[in-house]
Design an enzyme around this catalytic site. Sequence first.
Site, PDB file in Angstrom:
ATOM      1  N   ASP A  84      29.046  13.179 -12.202  1.00  0.00           N
ATOM      2  CA  ASP A  84      30.436  12.739 -12.225  1.00  0.00           C
ATOM      3  C   ASP A  84      31.397  13.900 -12.456  1.00  0.00           C
ATOM      4  O   ASP A  84      30.977  15.018 -12.738  1.00  0.00           O
ATOM      5  CB  ASP A  84      30.640  11.661 -13.317  1.00  0.00           C
ATOM      6  CG  ASP A  84      29.799  11.929 -14.561  1.00  0.00           C
ATOM      7  OD1 ASP A  84      29.499  13.110 -14.825  1.00  0.00           O
ATOM      8  OD2 ASP A  84      29.432  10.972 -15.254  1.00  0.00           O
ATOM      9  N   ASN A  99      28.412   3.009 -25.149  1.00  0.00           N
ATOM     10  CA  ASN A  99      28.599   1.645 -24.616  1.00  0.00           C
ATOM     11  C   ASN A  99      27.590   1.304 -23.523  1.00  0.00           C
ATOM     12  O   ASN A  99      27.739   0.311 -22.823  1.00  0.00           O
ATOM     13  CB  ASN A  99      30.024   1.485 -24.060  1.00  0.00           C
ATOM     14  CG  ASN A  99      30.300   2.418 -22.877  1.00  0.00           C
ATOM     15  OD1 ASN A  99      29.425   3.188 -22.468  1.00  0.00           O
ATOM     16  ND2 ASN A  99      31.499   2.350 -22.314  1.00  0.00           N
ATOM     17  N   HIS A 114      26.857   3.133 -20.793  1.00  0.00           N
ATOM     18  CA  HIS A 114      27.092   3.635 -19.431  1.00  0.00           C
ATOM     19  C   HIS A 114      26.102   4.742 -19.079  1.00  0.00           C
ATOM     20  O   HIS A 114      25.627   5.461 -19.950  1.00  0.00           O
ATOM     21  CB  HIS A 114      28.551   4.089 -19.232  1.00  0.00           C
ATOM     22  CG  HIS A 114      28.944   5.371 -19.898  1.00  0.00           C
ATOM     23  ND1 HIS A 114      30.216   5.618 -20.369  1.00  0.00           N
ATOM     24  CD2 HIS A 114      28.254   6.510 -20.176  1.00  0.00           C
ATOM     25  CE1 HIS A 114      30.285   6.818 -20.885  1.00  0.00           C
ATOM     26  NE2 HIS A 114      29.096   7.393 -20.789  1.00  0.00           N
ATOM     27  N   GLU A 168      30.955   2.386 -16.197  1.00  0.00           N
ATOM     28  CA  GLU A 168      31.323   1.682 -17.416  1.00  0.00           C
ATOM     29  C   GLU A 168      30.882   0.214 -17.346  1.00  0.00           C
ATOM     30  O   GLU A 168      30.553  -0.286 -16.251  1.00  0.00           O
ATOM     31  CB  GLU A 168      32.842   1.771 -17.606  1.00  0.00           C
ATOM     32  CG  GLU A 168      33.370   3.200 -17.755  1.00  0.00           C
ATOM     33  CD  GLU A 168      33.058   3.833 -19.120  1.00  0.00           C
ATOM     34  OE1 GLU A 168      31.967   3.610 -19.666  1.00  0.00           O
ATOM     35  OE2 GLU A 168      33.927   4.557 -19.636  1.00  0.00           O
TER      36      GLU A 168
HETATM   37  C1  F6R Z   1      27.879  12.807 -18.156  1.00  0.00           C
HETATM   38  C2  F6R Z   1      27.606  11.395 -18.019  1.00  0.00           C
HETATM   39  C3  F6R Z   1      27.643  10.460 -19.192  1.00  0.00           C
HETATM   40  C4  F6R Z   1      27.034  11.034 -20.462  1.00  0.00           C
HETATM   41  C5  F6R Z   1      27.222  10.042 -21.606  1.00  0.00           C
HETATM   42  C6  F6R Z   1      26.647  10.575 -22.902  1.00  0.00           C
HETATM   43  O1  F6R Z   1      27.798  13.449 -16.917  1.00  0.00           O
HETATM   44  O2  F6R Z   1      27.382  10.975 -16.942  1.00  0.00           O
HETATM   45  O3  F6R Z   1      26.974   9.265 -18.850  1.00  0.00           O
HETATM   46  O4  F6R Z   1      25.691  11.289 -20.254  1.00  0.00           O
HETATM   47  O5  F6R Z   1      28.576   9.784 -21.776  1.00  0.00           O
HETATM   48  O6  F6R Z   1      27.385  11.679 -23.316  1.00  0.00           O
HETATM   49  P1  F6R Z   1      26.875  12.600 -24.512  1.00  0.00           P
HETATM   50  O7  F6R Z   1      25.576  13.156 -24.057  1.00  0.00           O
HETATM   51  O8  F6R Z   1      27.906  13.670 -24.660  1.00  0.00           O
HETATM   52  O9  F6R Z   1      26.739  11.712 -25.683  1.00  0.00           O
END
Ligand code: F6R
Length: 267
Positions: free
Chosen positions: A71, A140, A142, A147
């Site tokens: 992303d 959450n 995702h 989301e």
């Molecule tokens: C990042 C992504 C997100 C993260 C998720 C966890 O490219 O796609 O799904 O993997 O938000 O983020 P962290 O690892 O910072 O807790």
Amino acid sequence: MDVIICRDDAEVGAYAAAKVAKVAQAVQKVGKNVVIGVATGSSPLATYAALAKLVEDGKLDLSQASAFALDEYVGLPQGHPESYREVIRRTVAEPLRMRSDRVHVPDGFADDLEQAAADYEQAIKDAGGVDVQILGVGSNGHIGFNEPTSSLNSRTRIKTLTPRTRADNARFFDTPEQVPHHCLTQGLGTIMDARHCVLVASGQGKAEAVKAVVEGPITAMFPGSVLQMHPAATVIVDEAAASALELGDYYRQMYDNLPDWQRVVLG
Ligand code: F6R
């Protein structure tokens, strides 16, 4: 789904890197260039560090490999240090000694974002699809920036970040207001097309999300739960992130009794 419970974040990274390296070496053995899907955020940093060590020690060569990020934010200026293009350059491309022209990030700076999303899907296809996708999980549930309520079949597209995700990611910015509201993200259908998925999570803050992904019902309310439908998904977590799992003892027992051929050897 394989669930591996590790002592701490460093062991999560070592195990995930060994798993990714095993897939990469199998692909390379049949004369192909491996395609790795990469996540940003804190969760995969230990994995990238362990992969970088394998590269440094000459045990893994990613010089011909491609990478596709999950992303990118929409609304940051080009070159912003927290744009995922920059984050992936710093945390993945450089330490893993990958060619920069083979490391792809959705173009969140494009004037035509829908076209950029379609182009990204095509680029993944043209590269032969993702062999192994590294994933984190949001608090959450995702994966990517899909989301809650994302279609389980979705493809790369524009999404709006939830207030919870913006709050979680505020630590990377000077003020919470600077976290963008929008992003381009691979869809859940795009992620599910990867041949292997490796999800890493550490810390108590991920316990609820890990439980939902691994043991909850498959639901768009916890998008990562779609991985229960993936034929080759491995979830690698530390003790704290595993703390809400109902069948924790079963996963530990399963791992302790794995036959050697199924075991991933830590590098
Ligand atoms: C990042 C992504 C997100 C993260 C998720 C966890 O490219 O796609 O799904 O993997 O938000 O983020 P962290 O690892 O910072 O807790």
